[in-house]
Design a protein around this motif. Structure first.
Motif, short mmCIF file in Angstrom:
data_model
loop_
_atom_site.label_atom_id
_atom_site.label_comp_id
_atom_site.label_asym_id
_atom_site.label_seq_id
_atom_site.Cartn_x
_atom_site.Cartn_y
_atom_site.Cartn_z
N SER A 1 -6.26 -6.42 -6.91
CA SER A 1 -7.29 -5.57 -6.32
C SER A 1 -8.51 -6.38 -5.90
O SER A 1 -9.05 -6.18 -4.80
CB SER A 1 -7.70 -4.48 -7.32
OG SER A 1 -6.59 -3.69 -7.70
N GLU B 1 -9.08 -0.93 -6.73
CA GLU B 1 -9.57 -1.41 -5.44
C GLU B 1 -10.92 -0.78 -5.09
O GLU B 1 -11.80 -1.45 -4.55
CB GLU B 1 -8.55 -1.11 -4.35
CG GLU B 1 -7.26 -1.93 -4.48
CD GLU B 1 -6.27 -1.65 -3.36
OE1 GLU B 1 -6.52 -0.72 -2.58
OE2 GLU B 1 -5.25 -2.35 -3.28
N VAL C 1 -0.93 -10.95 3.14
CA VAL C 1 -1.68 -9.96 2.34
C VAL C 1 -1.91 -10.54 0.95
O VAL C 1 -0.94 -10.96 0.28
CB VAL C 1 -0.92 -8.63 2.26
CG1 VAL C 1 -1.70 -7.62 1.41
CG2 VAL C 1 -0.65 -8.08 3.65
N SER D 1 -2.48 -9.36 -2.10
CA SER D 1 -1.72 -8.79 -3.23
C SER D 1 -0.25 -9.21 -3.16
O SER D 1 0.37 -9.48 -4.19
CB SER D 1 -1.84 -7.27 -3.23
OG SER D 1 -1.39 -6.71 -2.01
N ASN E 1 -7.62 -8.42 -2.81
CA ASN E 1 -7.59 -7.62 -1.58
C ASN E 1 -8.99 -7.39 -1.03
O ASN E 1 -9.18 -7.25 0.18
CB ASN E 1 -6.91 -6.28 -1.84
CG ASN E 1 -5.39 -6.40 -1.89
OD1 ASN E 1 -4.82 -7.34 -1.36
ND2 ASN E 1 -4.74 -5.45 -2.54
N GLU E 2 -9.97 -7.34 -1.93
CA GLU E 2 -11.38 -7.17 -1.51
C GLU E 2 -12.07 -8.51 -1.29
O GLU E 2 -13.28 -8.56 -1.06
CB GLU E 2 -12.14 -6.35 -2.57
CG GLU E 2 -11.60 -4.95 -2.77
CD GLU E 2 -11.64 -4.11 -1.51
OE1 GLU E 2 -12.64 -4.20 -0.78
OE2 GLU E 2 -10.65 -3.39 -1.25
N GLU E 3 -11.29 -9.60 -1.37
CA GLU E 3 -11.75 -10.97 -1.08
C GLU E 3 -12.84 -11.47 -2.04
O GLU E 3 -13.69 -12.27 -1.66
CB GLU E 3 -12.26 -11.06 0.37
CG GLU E 3 -11.19 -10.73 1.40
CD GLU E 3 -11.69 -10.87 2.82
OE1 GLU E 3 -12.91 -11.08 3.01
OE2 GLU E 3 -10.86 -10.78 3.74
N ASP F 1 0.84 -1.19 0.00
CA ASP F 1 0.00 0.00 0.00
C ASP F 1 0.88 1.25 0.00
O ASP F 1 1.43 1.65 1.04
CB ASP F 1 -0.92 -0.01 1.23
CG ASP F 1 -1.91 1.16 1.20
OD1 ASP F 1 -1.98 1.86 0.16
OD2 ASP F 1 -2.62 1.37 2.21
#
Length: 306
Positions: free
Chosen positions: A197, A148, A270, A272, A200-202, A104
């Motif tokens: 992306s 994202e 994480v 990503s 990361n938002e599952e 990030d």
């Protein structure tokens, strides 16, 4: 719904624009050094691999390196056999971008813009190139942040949601999606960044992200193939070698995606970062395996495309 897709297309364009601006800044800074480095990579396959890795890591584009390589082979400056090492190195070097953007770094966007934009209007070539690097990298970070923010709105659409579920259940479909998107966008890094992306938002699981990344490696071969059209026989062999290298790597790796994903879970948490590490490890393994049999591989390409 239309405005969501429009924003998605804008962010893809912004990502590619940022990559292009960074690459142009580096090319102006190095002038003809990149091509000269590639010309000197003719002593051994291992040296070619190192050179291909270094140049691609600097230019942040395996496609640009492949176009240069095809051109040098077509001109007879680099023999076909040694171009294979450069291709292997390009596959490794291109994932440097993914390792950087996996973290990030949105807090860097405004400082990079504030410093970079004024430098674009200076007369000094050095400062202008630095401005290109800063402005281009900030554009990439904005695009990643945009992907994202759009992940949830896109996944709320029934069509996209069903598609995401399908890729989570079918890894072959995920590979196909990666191939098609990369062939259209002409950037495996952009396709993998989009997958990051959604992960990361599952909305995407790790095996599906890996499968999309593998497909993107194949789809990006379209650039080198187009560059070889109308070229010499050896330049076409270089493009074919690029396709076969990525295709064979994916075929060998595909049955072990789930086992690989389990192992990646132990070295990163994480999503990503997990996908970035997956891309790095895959390209390292496949490149060094082919490097050990590079003479036989070269003969295979010459035989099958004789």
């Amino acid at each position: 719904m239309n405005h969501i897709f429009s924003l998605f297309a804008i962010y893809i364009a912004l990502f590619l624009f940022g990559m292009t601006v960074m690459r142009q800044g580096l090319l102006h800074l190095q002038e003809k050094k990149m091509s000269n480095w590639l010309k000197n990579a003719v002593d051994s396959p291992f040296k070619s691999l190192i050179m291909g890795t270094a140049v691609t890591a600097v230019l942040q584009s395996s496609s640009a390196v492949m176009i240069m390589t095809v051109g040098l082979v077509a001109a007879g400056i680099i023999p076909f056999r040694h171009s294979i090492g450069i291709i292997l190195g390009a596959n490794i070097g291109t994932v440097v971008t993914l390792e950087i953007i996996a973290f990030d770094l949105t807090w860097l966007i405004f400082p990079l813009l504030i410093i970079g934009i004024p430098l674009l209007f200076t007369r000094s070539q050095l400062l202008f190139c630095v401005g290109c690097l800063l402005f281009g990298f900030s554009s990439i970070l904005i695009a990643i942040h945009g992907f994202e923010t759009l992940a949830y709105p896109l996944s709320s659409l029934s069509l996209i949601y069903d598609w995401l579920l399908s890729t989570n259940e079918s890894k072959l479909l995920a590979v196909s999606v990666g191939i098609i998107m990369s062939a259209i966008i002409q950037s495996s890094s952009a396709v993998t960044a989009i997958a990051m992306s959604f992960m990361n938002e599952e909305f995407l699981n790790l095996p599906s992200g890996i499968a999309i990344m593998l497909g993107a490696n194949i789809g990006t071969c379209m650039t080198a193939w187009l560059a070889s059209v109308g070229g010499s026989k050896e330049s076409k062999l270089t493009a074919y070698a690029h396709i076969w290298l990525n295709l064979l790597g994916v075929i060998l790796f595909f049955p072990f995606i789930h086992y690989f994903a389990v192992w990646i879970n132990y070295i990163a948490t994480v999503p990503s970062v997990q996908l970035a590490h997956s891309a790095m490890i895959f390209n390292l393994l496949s490149s060094f395996i082919i490097l050990a049999f590079i003479d036989k591989f070269a003969k295979f390409i010459q035989w099958i495309h004789r």
